[in-house]
Design a protein around this motif. Structure first.
Motif, PDB file in Angstrom:
ATOM      1  N   ALA A  29      75.559  60.211  13.673  1.00 40.64           N
ATOM      2  CA  ALA A  29      74.705  61.007  14.565  1.00 40.64           C
ATOM      3  C   ALA A  29      75.203  62.434  14.716  1.00 40.64           C
ATOM      4  O   ALA A  29      74.401  63.362  14.947  1.00 40.64           O
ATOM      5  CB  ALA A  29      74.617  60.336  15.935  1.00 40.64           C
ATOM      6  N   LEU A  30      76.514  62.665  14.590  1.00 40.94           N
ATOM      7  CA  LEU A  30      77.026  64.027  14.676  1.00 40.94           C
ATOM      8  C   LEU A  30      76.468  64.895  13.557  1.00 40.94           C
ATOM      9  O   LEU A  30      76.113  66.057  13.766  1.00 40.94           O
ATOM     10  CB  LEU A  30      78.554  64.011  14.604  1.00 40.94           C
ATOM     11  N   GLY A  31      76.405  64.349  12.344  1.00 41.67           N
ATOM     12  CA  GLY A  31      75.812  65.093  11.242  1.00 41.67           C
ATOM     13  C   GLY A  31      74.333  65.353  11.459  1.00 41.67           C
ATOM     14  O   GLY A  31      73.809  66.423  11.107  1.00 41.67           O
ATOM     15  N   MET A  32      73.643  64.380  12.050  1.00 35.86           N
ATOM     16  CA  MET A  32      72.230  64.571  12.377  1.00 35.86           C
ATOM     17  C   MET A  32      72.044  65.724  13.351  1.00 35.86           C
ATOM     18  O   MET A  32      71.157  66.570  13.186  1.00 35.86           O
ATOM     19  CB  MET A  32      71.654  63.287  12.976  1.00 35.86           C
ATOM     20  N   GLU A  33      72.905  65.758  14.383  1.00 32.58           N
ATOM     21  CA  GLU A  33      72.811  66.834  15.373  1.00 32.58           C
ATOM     22  C   GLU A  33      73.022  68.207  14.740  1.00 32.58           C
ATOM     23  O   GLU A  33      72.366  69.184  15.117  1.00 32.58           O
ATOM     24  CB  GLU A  33      73.853  66.630  16.473  1.00 32.58           C
ATOM     25  N   ASP A  34      73.953  68.289  13.800  1.00 30.37           N
ATOM     26  CA  ASP A  34      74.228  69.561  13.131  1.00 30.37           C
ATOM     27  C   ASP A  34      72.991  70.044  12.392  1.00 30.37           C
ATOM     28  O   ASP A  34      72.587  71.214  12.497  1.00 30.37           O
ATOM     29  CB  ASP A  34      75.409  69.390  12.177  1.00 30.37           C
ATOM     30  N   ALA A  35      72.361  69.146  11.623  1.00 31.51           N
ATOM     31  CA  ALA A  35      71.136  69.530  10.911  1.00 31.51           C
ATOM     32  C   ALA A  35      70.039  69.922  11.891  1.00 31.51           C
ATOM     33  O   ALA A  35      69.302  70.900  11.668  1.00 31.51           O
ATOM     34  CB  ALA A  35      70.668  68.369  10.029  1.00 31.51           C
ATOM     35  N   GLN A  36      69.938  69.185  12.982  1.00 33.53           N
ATOM     36  CA  GLN A  36      68.938  69.475  14.005  1.00 33.53           C
ATOM     37  C   GLN A  36      69.103  70.879  14.567  1.00 33.53           C
ATOM     38  O   GLN A  36      68.132  71.637  14.711  1.00 33.53           O
ATOM     39  CB  GLN A  36      69.084  68.425  15.117  1.00 33.53           C
ATOM     40  N   ARG A  37      70.347  71.252  14.861  1.00 33.56           N
ATOM     41  CA  ARG A  37      70.623  72.597  15.379  1.00 33.56           C
ATOM     42  C   ARG A  37      70.240  73.674  14.370  1.00 33.56           C
ATOM     43  O   ARG A  37      69.663  74.700  14.720  1.00 33.56           O
ATOM     44  CB  ARG A  37      72.108  72.722  15.740  1.00 33.56           C
ATOM     45  N   GLN A  38      70.591  73.431  13.130  1.00 31.44           N
ATOM     46  CA  GLN A  38      70.310  74.435  12.105  1.00 31.44           C
ATOM     47  C   GLN A  38      68.805  74.595  11.871  1.00 31.44           C
ATOM     48  O   GLN A  38      68.319  75.707  11.637  1.00 31.44           O
ATOM     49  CB  GLN A  38      71.022  74.073  10.805  1.00 31.44           C
ATOM     50  N   TYR A  39      68.062  73.498  11.951  1.00 32.47           N
ATOM     51  CA  TYR A  39      66.603  73.624  11.831  1.00 32.47           C
ATOM     52  C   TYR A  39      66.037  74.419  13.008  1.00 32.47           C
ATOM     53  O   TYR A  39      65.124  75.245  12.834  1.00 32.47           O
ATOM     54  CB  TYR A  39      65.948  72.243  11.762  1.00 32.47           C
TER      55      TYR A  39
END
Length: 370
Positions: free
Chosen positions: A93-103
């Motif tokens: 989920a941490l990696g998901m959050e990172d992508a979410q922020r960048q989008y």
């Protein structure tokens, strides 16, 4: 680079939730929050550990940037379900959050539900998938609990027009119609590699046990097959027990205690998920046994057992990359793209086998634990 478990706030993954951009991060059970310390500073670890810093420090890749693909919408809503509430999926989920922020930085809002049961169950996963299929998600993703049960469900969903992908540690069965998979494509090899390390340590003779995990879970079963096939190569090695702990530390502990009672001369234990190395190590320590343990992943307690020499080696998967690439792939699938130039049908993520001299580096890298 960041620490795996950052120091902002903890979100309860066990709750059904919709995640919008947040400054919060998940924390592993028992994990102390802390900043990542640069592993290039090697003098604190000694010469032996320093020699392994480059490989170990790259076991988890925190440095990701979205590729040049331009999303067709400004908002996407996804649904992800996985085997069981567990710190391993918190790390994804941490990696998901990172992508979410960048989008969001690019003006694209990503929301998603990230849900799982408290104990692994293909029936529960089937129910969750069918309920999600009746809602308006752009893409549904699943870490498959049992490929024989779940794969036909995914085929039905695809046939009804729902966009479905798999992610994390377990893909669907070969031939399933799911659109793509992001995760570990080499679980059999991971099981074989860990077992080969154990065999070498034991000089290719002795009695061993295998703790598998959840019945039917592709990653657990594949690792166990890799272990069995490796043991079969050596005539002086014998498998005396194969047990399923349902990804529970407590069950793994109980099973290991029983195996040690039945086999006081047990030489090794092969652990096929993130929970059972901890349960096995607790039991071996309590018994005062010198049984050699090999297993999977980055649990903080397991890393301390590795540091103390109770666990011989661990295969650490790059959960962060799995999460980040899952979101990127889901966006492309939502836009109607098929595997090919924009994303692969199977996106393979790495596993790094680490040893005692690597434990301090990994604890600092993931937990800020020194």
């Amino acid at each position: 680079m960041r620490s795996f478990f950052g120091k902002n706030c903890i979100l309860p993954v066990s709750l059904a939730m919709t995640l919008v951009l947040s400054s919060c991060s998940y924390a592993s059970s028992g994990g102390r929050m802390g900043e990542f310390a640069d592993p290039s500073v090697q003098e604190d670890y000694g010469d032996a550990a320093a020699s392994s810093v480059p490989e170990v420090s790259s076991a988890v890749d925190f440095d990701h940037e979205l590729d040049s693909y331009v999303p067709q919408k400004d908002h996407y809503n996804f649904y992800f379900t996985y085997k069981i509430v567990h710190p391993w999926w918190d790390a994804v989920a941490l990696g998901m959050e990172d992508a979410q922020r960048q989008y969001l930085d690019r003006g694209v809002k990503i929301t998603y539900e990230y849900m799982a049961p408290d104990s692994a169950s293909a029936e529960d996963q089937t129910k969750r998938l069918r309920e999600a299929g009746r809602r308006d998600f752009d893409v549904i993703g699943v870490d498959v609990a049992d490929e024989a049960v779940i794969s036909p469900v995914l085929d039905e969903m695809i046939d009804s027009g729902i966009k479905v992908m798999t992610f994390s540690s377990s893909d669907a069965a070969p031939g399933c119609k799911r659109i793509a998979y992001v995760g570990n494509t080499h679980n059999y090899e991971d099981g074989a590699d860990l077992t080969e390390s154990l065999c070498k340590k034991l000089e290719y003779k002795g009695k061993v046990a295998i703790l598998v995990g959840s019945v039917g879970a592709p990653c657990h079963e594949d690792r166990a097959r890799g272990a069995k096939d490796t043991i079969a190569k050596y005539p002086d090695m014998e498998i005396v027990a194969v047990e399923y702990d349902n990804d529970s530390v407590d069950i793994a502990y109980d099973l290991t205690m029983k195996i040690l009672e039945d086999n006081p001369d047990l030489d090794g234990i092969i652990c096929c998920n993130m929970s059972n190395p901890v349960g096995a190590a607790r039991a071996v320590t309590e018994k005062g046994s010198d049984t050699v343990i090999v297993g999977m992943d980055h649990d903080q307690e397991a890393l301390h057992y590795l540091q103390d020499g109770v666990i011989y080696c661990l295969g650490v998967q790059d959960c962060y990359s799995i999460g980040f690439n899952t979101i990127q792939t889901a966006v492309k699938i939502a836009d109607g793209n098929k595997p090919g130039e924009l994303f692969e049908e199977k996106t393979d993520e790495s596993t790094t086998v680490i040893y005692q001299e690597d434990a301090a580096i990994m604890l600092e890298l993931l937990y800020g634990d020194d």
